[in-house]
Design a protein around this motif. Sequence first.
Motif, PDB file in Angstrom:
ATOM      1  N   ALA A  75       0.838  -1.198   0.000  1.00 24.05           N
ATOM      2  CA  ALA A  75       0.000   0.000   0.000  1.00 24.05           C
ATOM      3  C   ALA A  75       0.876   1.253   0.000  1.00 24.05           C
ATOM      4  O   ALA A  75       0.600   2.207  -0.739  1.00 24.05           O
ATOM      5  N   ILE A  76       1.926   1.252   0.792  1.00 30.42           N
ATOM      6  CA  ILE A  76       2.835   2.398   0.837  1.00 30.42           C
ATOM      7  C   ILE A  76       3.497   2.600  -0.531  1.00 30.42           C
ATOM      8  O   ILE A  76       3.590   3.730  -1.019  1.00 30.42           O
ATOM      9  N   ALA A  77       3.928   1.513  -1.159  1.00 29.93           N
ATOM     10  CA  ALA A  77       4.554   1.613  -2.480  1.00 29.93           C
ATOM     11  C   ALA A  77       3.570   2.173  -3.504  1.00 29.93           C
ATOM     12  O   ALA A  77       3.939   3.019  -4.333  1.00 29.93           O
ATOM     13  N   LEU A  78       2.312   1.747  -3.437  1.00 25.76           N
ATOM     14  CA  LEU A  78       1.302   2.253  -4.363  1.00 25.76           C
ATOM     15  C   LEU A  78       1.027   3.737  -4.120  1.00 25.76           C
ATOM     16  O   LEU A  78       0.926   4.524  -5.062  1.00 25.76           O
ATOM     17  N   ILE A  79       0.940   4.125  -2.859  1.00 28.21           N
ATOM     18  CA  ILE A  79       0.732   5.534  -2.511  1.00 28.21           C
ATOM     19  C   ILE A  79       1.900   6.375  -3.013  1.00 28.21           C
ATOM     20  O   ILE A  79       1.709   7.465  -3.546  1.00 28.21           O
ATOM     21  N   GLU A  80       3.107   5.857  -2.871  1.00 29.65           N
ATOM     22  CA  GLU A  80       4.294   6.564  -3.371  1.00 29.65           C
ATOM     23  C   GLU A  80       4.180   6.787  -4.877  1.00 29.65           C
ATOM     24  O   GLU A  80       4.449   7.887  -5.366  1.00 29.65           O
ATOM     25  N   GLN A  81       3.756   5.756  -5.598  1.00 30.84           N
ATOM     26  CA  GLN A  81       3.579   5.888  -7.051  1.00 30.84           C
ATOM     27  C   GLN A  81       2.538   6.949  -7.375  1.00 30.84           C
ATOM     28  O   GLN A  81       2.736   7.766  -8.279  1.00 30.84           O
ATOM     29  N   GLU A  82       1.428   6.933  -6.647  1.00 29.48           N
ATOM     30  CA  GLU A  82       0.365   7.906  -6.884  1.00 29.48           C
ATOM     31  C   GLU A  82       0.863   9.329  -6.623  1.00 29.48           C
ATOM     32  O   GLU A  82       0.592  10.242  -7.403  1.00 29.48           O
ATOM     33  N   LEU A  83       1.584   9.509  -5.514  1.00 32.94           N
ATOM     34  CA  LEU A  83       2.102  10.837  -5.179  1.00 32.94           C
ATOM     35  C   LEU A  83       3.136  11.301  -6.201  1.00 32.94           C
ATOM     36  O   LEU A  83       3.165  12.474  -6.567  1.00 32.94           O
ATOM     37  N   ALA A  84       3.973  10.393  -6.678  1.00 37.16           N
ATOM     38  CA  ALA A  84       4.976  10.740  -7.692  1.00 37.16           C
ATOM     39  C   ALA A  84       4.285  11.134  -8.997  1.00 37.16           C
ATOM     40  O   ALA A  84       4.705  12.080  -9.670  1.00 37.16           O
ATOM     41  N   HIS A  85       3.214  10.431  -9.332  1.00 31.59           N
ATOM     42  CA  HIS A  85       2.464  10.737 -10.553  1.00 31.59           C
ATOM     43  C   HIS A  85       1.841  12.124 -10.454  1.00 31.59           C
ATOM     44  O   HIS A  85       1.877  12.902 -11.420  1.00 31.59           O
ATOM     45  N   ILE A  86       1.275  12.453  -9.308  1.00 34.39           N
ATOM     46  CA  ILE A  86       0.695  13.781  -9.089  1.00 34.39           C
ATOM     47  C   ILE A  86       1.781  14.852  -9.225  1.00 34.39           C
ATOM     48  O   ILE A  86       1.580  15.883  -9.846  1.00 34.39           O
ATOM     49  N   GLU A  87       2.947  14.567  -8.654  1.00 32.06           N
ATOM     50  CA  GLU A  87       4.079  15.511  -8.705  1.00 32.06           C
ATOM     51  C   GLU A  87       4.520  15.718 -10.150  1.00 32.06           C
ATOM     52  O   GLU A  87       4.834  16.833 -10.569  1.00 32.06           O
ATOM     53  N   ASP A  88       4.542  14.634 -10.948  1.00 29.27           N
ATOM     54  CA  ASP A  88       4.953  14.730 -12.352  1.00 29.27           C
ATOM     55  C   ASP A  88       4.001  15.575 -13.178  1.00 29.27           C
ATOM     56  O   ASP A  88       4.397  16.196 -14.173  1.00 29.27           O
ATOM     57  N   GLU A  89       2.733  15.603 -12.782  1.00 29.06           N
ATOM     58  CA  GLU A  89       1.734  16.358 -13.540  1.00 29.06           C
ATOM     59  C   GLU A  89       1.789  17.854 -13.268  1.00 29.06           C
ATOM     60  O   GLU A  89       1.185  18.632 -13.982  1.00 29.06           O
ATOM     61  N   LYS A  90       2.493  18.246 -12.221  1.00 32.72           N
ATOM     62  CA  LYS A  90       2.575  19.681 -11.862  1.00 32.72           C
ATOM     63  C   LYS A  90       3.456  20.445 -12.833  1.00 32.72           C
ATOM     64  O   LYS A  90       4.305  19.986 -13.468  1.00 32.72           O
TER      65      LYS A  90
END
Length: 74
Positions: free
Chosen positions: A59-74
């Motif tokens: 779950a932590i790894a998936l959350i990290e991926q989601e947060l990184a994806h959000i960061e990439d979209e900025k």
Amino acid sequence: MKENKLSELKALIREELKDCDNNKWPHVCELQSTEKGYARIEEMIIRYAAKEAMPIGSAIALIEQELAHIEDEK
């Protein structure tokens, strides 16, 4: 009984995030450094663990991926 399981899960999450590894999970570590951020991550992990029967680390790894994806979209 249900409340006891939730407390147990929260304790396991706290233990897992206690020594947050910035190399593996930089976004999660940054977010969990605030009280509000920690609560958000904890809630997300609980949701993944309960609904998807996902291990805490996954779950932590998936959350990290989601947060990184959000960061990439900025």
